[in-house]
Scaffold this motif. Structure first.
Motif: not given
Length: 71
Positions: A4-8, A46
């Motif tokens: 899973r990838r983080n979304v900022i 990031r």
């Protein structure tokens, strides 16, 4: 298993919900009273994907600086 990838989400906007004046200028950004870049450069390190509108892209490309999202 898929990673899973983080979304900022980072949205540059003024308190009235806009970033540019009616004439399209961004002069108010240069008059903020924050020292340094408020951590923006560390945020750039990031992220790997940037999504922006064409108007914002065209404005940034018109600045006298290297395009900050070239990587």
């Amino acid at each position: 298993m898929e990673k899973r990838r983080n979304v900022i989400l980072y949205i540059g906007t003024s308190i009235d919900g806009y970033i540019a004046k009616d004439d399209g200028t961004l002069e108010w950004l240069e008059s903020t009273e924050v020292e340094g870049d408020s951590g923006y450069n560390s945020l750039l390190k990031r992220i790997d994907t940037v999504v922006m509108g064409k108007g914002t892209y065209d404005t940034i490309r018109g600045f006298e600086m290297d395009y900050p999202y070239s990587d």
